[in-house]
Design an enzyme around this catalytic site. Structure first.
Site, PDB file in Angstrom:
ATOM      1  N   ASP A  95      12.438  -1.155  39.813  1.00 60.56           N
ATOM      2  CA  ASP A  95      12.120  -0.933  41.212  1.00 60.56           C
ATOM      3  C   ASP A  95      10.806  -1.594  41.594  1.00 60.56           C
ATOM      4  O   ASP A  95       9.864  -1.660  40.801  1.00 60.56           O
ATOM      5  CB  ASP A  95      12.027   0.580  41.459  1.00 60.56           C
ATOM      6  CG  ASP A  95      11.722   0.933  42.890  1.00 60.56           C
ATOM      7  OD1 ASP A  95      12.551   0.612  43.758  1.00 60.56           O
ATOM      8  OD2 ASP A  95      10.648   1.509  43.145  1.00 60.56           O
TER       9      ASP A  95
ATOM     10  N   GLU B 156      14.253  -5.778  41.567  1.00 62.42           N
ATOM     11  CA  GLU B 156      14.190  -5.653  43.016  1.00 62.42           C
ATOM     12  C   GLU B 156      12.890  -6.338  43.437  1.00 62.42           C
ATOM     13  O   GLU B 156      11.817  -5.742  43.408  1.00 62.42           O
ATOM     14  CB  GLU B 156      14.188  -4.191  43.455  1.00 62.42           C
ATOM     15  CG  GLU B 156      14.285  -4.052  44.967  1.00 62.42           C
ATOM     16  CD  GLU B 156      13.479  -2.884  45.527  1.00 62.42           C
ATOM     17  OE1 GLU B 156      13.691  -2.546  46.698  1.00 62.42           O
ATOM     18  OE2 GLU B 156      12.633  -2.326  44.813  1.00 62.42           O
TER      19      GLU B 156
END
Length: 633
Positions: free
Chosen positions: A313, A366
């Site tokens: 993330d 990401e």
């Protein structure tokens, strides 16, 4: 020290493990630190607190009395350790730490393998691992899979809100296994991706504010329950990916923040140590022991829980020292630049570890900027991720689809521009949870027009995603056109599947997944420009795009999309060969809830140069629809 705390020989652990931990090269520190139940009884506790004046273990076994079970310092390692003979599996515990300034802190164990159910937050002594796995065949296949050329369609799931009991209680992992696995397989997905399952105190964080990096959340059961779920997925032929958060951690006083009275896991300077957007702390990637901690967390999820990969993330927030900061709010690196050199080194170590020790496991970034070579090997200067989320494709696509079709002709480039960079990385095309929260509305809620047009646009968007080069990711609820924005506080609106229009969306997604998986032309060259060619990308006036997808053996699929509600009769496109073409997908089919305009399932291409191709098809283009055609065998 009382006899019950006499230190047995093994209390210090392996000197080699400790050395590697202090060097930032121990990726299995969870076997050294934390609470380790002994086969002969009792528990060995170890914790890293190098700046503490004293450390005790307190828990349900000693009345939470800090004077009962003090730990001893293991010298320069910064580790404190002790054997507690009256502690046992299932006991709750914390560490009582007296800092150098004399201030007493009570902290949960950073290496805890189990935790209390929120809102409680103590650590729990976990039983030694004795789960018997039945996924050896899956792991062998995974090791041999050529993932670059294999189909990958990912169903992104938040475990707590996919489905719930009628009274609102969360399903356990075992209950989810019985329901989620057959559902995902029926829709044609190849993988699940779970939003973070690491323990976290606040439901509203969705797991992105992790407080226990080695413990699955008690919300859904025990560690063995999670292992059962992953095992069941593998036995059914479904991969499982895990969302993992090494970019920041919450500032809860009982967790990692200022763990021993000093900035231990984070930076002391707030210009380096605070993530202003989220009110969280940033890991100090330059500290060896912190690096061992994070590498060990990744290793634990892959080794102990058999996950097939990690989606990392907020990578952009790790890469840039000035991420979301104003001038004066950040410090440059030693060369005067904005790049976080320690984070770059950590990410390369992470990817080298995963690819080196877990055959066939994948890593996903990401990453929302133009940082180069995110998904290129470390030895070539890349960060080493397997794949990168294509945030540009997502943003351009949703911006385009949000527009009234009347104005789309002036924004044609929002769909075509992606091919300019499509092969610079190994891209995943995400329609993720981030696009259906915080007032953004659901996918179908973003679509313009009346309800008929909204459903047609959503079916077209799903087809646009599934036929565009790149692996696929779709967040739960979007597959059947949920109207409401997603909320972690309730299950999906399953009652909508009593309505034909929503069933139609589910059917088209299922059939698109089927064509994507079964036709090599649709997935083999997702990351190679040889797998894609425009037939016509210039017809902005009609808002029509047509292109080819190719397999390694030369076989191809034809895709034509009409982004307006106007039917186009006798629309001619070039194709590589004359002959009969079957309509594999027509998103306007009545079976999917459309108006059933099309080409009767089959159309013939005639010889003759057209659009620099040796044959052509004359098609009826349905409104707001996608056609997928293939040469008949």
């Amino acid at each position: 020290m009382s006899p019950k705390n006499v230190r047995p020989p093994e209390i210090a652990g392996s000197p080699q493990d400790t050395y590697l931990f202090n060097e930032g090269r121990n990726s299995q520190t969870y076997r050294l630190l934390g609470a380790h139940a002994q086969t002969a009884g009792g528990v060995v506790f170890r914790v890293w607190a190098p700046n503490a004046r004293s450390v005790s273990v307190i828990g349900s076994f000693n009345g939470w009395n800090g004077a009962s079970d003090p730990l001893v310092s293991l010298g320069d390692s910064g580790i404190w350790a002790g054997y507690v003979g009256h502690a046992a599996v299932g006991d709750l515990y914390r560490f009582e730490i007296v800092a150098a300034d004399g201030y007493r802190r009570v902290k949960s164990d950073p290496y805890a393998r189990e935790c209390e159910l929120r809102p409680a937050n103590a650590s729990r002594v976990a039983a030694p691992d004795c789960y018997r796995w039945n996924d050896a065949a899956w792991l062998r296949r995974r090791a041999q899979t050529d993932w670059l050329h294999a189909p990958m369609s990912i169903y992104e799931v938040h475990a707590g809100s996919w489905m719930r009991h009628p009274d609102g209680r969360l399903y356990s992992w075992r209950e989810l296994a019985a329901r989620l696995i057959p559902y995902a397989l029926e829709q044609g997905f190849t993988h699940l991706e779970l939003l973070p399952v690491s323990e976290h105190p606040l439901d509203e964080s969705w797991g992105y504010q992790t407080t226990a990096y080695f413990a699955p959340s008690a919300r859904y059961g025990t560690p063995d329950d999670l292992k059962f779920f992953v095992d069941a997925c593998h036995q059914a032929g479904l991969g499982v990916l895990l969302d993992w958060v090494p970019g920041h951690f919450p500032a809860d006083e009982w967790a990692l923040a200022r763990f021993d009275g000093s900035a231990l896991y984070e930076h002391e300077d707030p210009r380096l140590g605070l993530q202003l957007d989220w009110g969280t702390c940033i890991f100090n990637y330059g500290r060896h022991e912190v690096k061992s901690f994070l590498l060990s967390s990744a290793h634990c999820w892959l080794a102990e829980y058999h996950f097939d990969g990690l989606r990392v993330d907020a990578v952009a927030s790790m890469l840039y020292l000035d991420y979301s900061r104003k001038p004066g709010e950040w410090l440059p690196n030693r060369f005067g630049g904005r790049e976080n050199l320690d984070a770059i080194d950590f990410l390369r170590q992470l990817n080298t570890l995963v690819h080196g020790e877990f055959a066939g496991a994948l890593t996903f970034a990401e990453e929302s900027t133009a940082w180069p070579m995110v998904s290129r090997p470390v030895n070539l200067g890349g960060l080493g991720f397997s794949m990168k989320w294509s945030m540009g494709w997502m943003n351009d696509s949703l911006r385009y689809f949000h527009r009234d079709p009347l104005y789309r002709r002036w924004h044609h480039n929002e769909l075509t521009f992606g091919q300019m960079y499509a092969y610079s990385e190994n891209f995943v095309l995400p329609l993720s949870h981030d696009e259906v929260v915080h007032g953004k509305g659901s996918l179908i809620g973003k679509m313009p027009g009346d309800n008929w047009q909204r459903f047609a646009n959503l079916r077209l968007l799903l087809a646009w995603q599934m036929t565009t080069p790149g692996k696929k990711l779709l967040f739960m609820g979007s597959e059947f056109g949920q109207w409401r924005e997603w909320s972690e506080q309730r299950e999906l609106d399953w009652a909508l599947l009593g309505e034909a229009r929503h069933v139609g969306v589910l059917r088209v997604l299922r059939d698109l997944n089927g064509v994507y998986r079964e036709r090599p032309a649709m997935h083999e060259l997702d990351f190679d420009a040889a797998g894609f060619a425009w037939i016509d990308c210039h017809d902005a006036d009609h808002s029509v795009l047509s292109w080819l997808r190719r397999a390694r053996d030369g076989r191809f699929v034809v895709v034509v999309c009409n982004f307006t509600p106007q039917v186009r009769e006798h629309y001619r496109i070039g194709v590589p060969q004359p002959g009969d073409y079957a309509e594999l997908i027509n998103t306007d089919s009545a079976f999917y809830g459309g108006s059933n305009v099309g080409n009767g399932g089959r159309v013939s291409a005639v010889p003759g140069d057209w659009m620099h191709l040796p044959a052509s098809l004359s098609l009826t283009l349905p409104p707001l629809a996608c056609l997928v055609l293939a040469l008949c065998d």
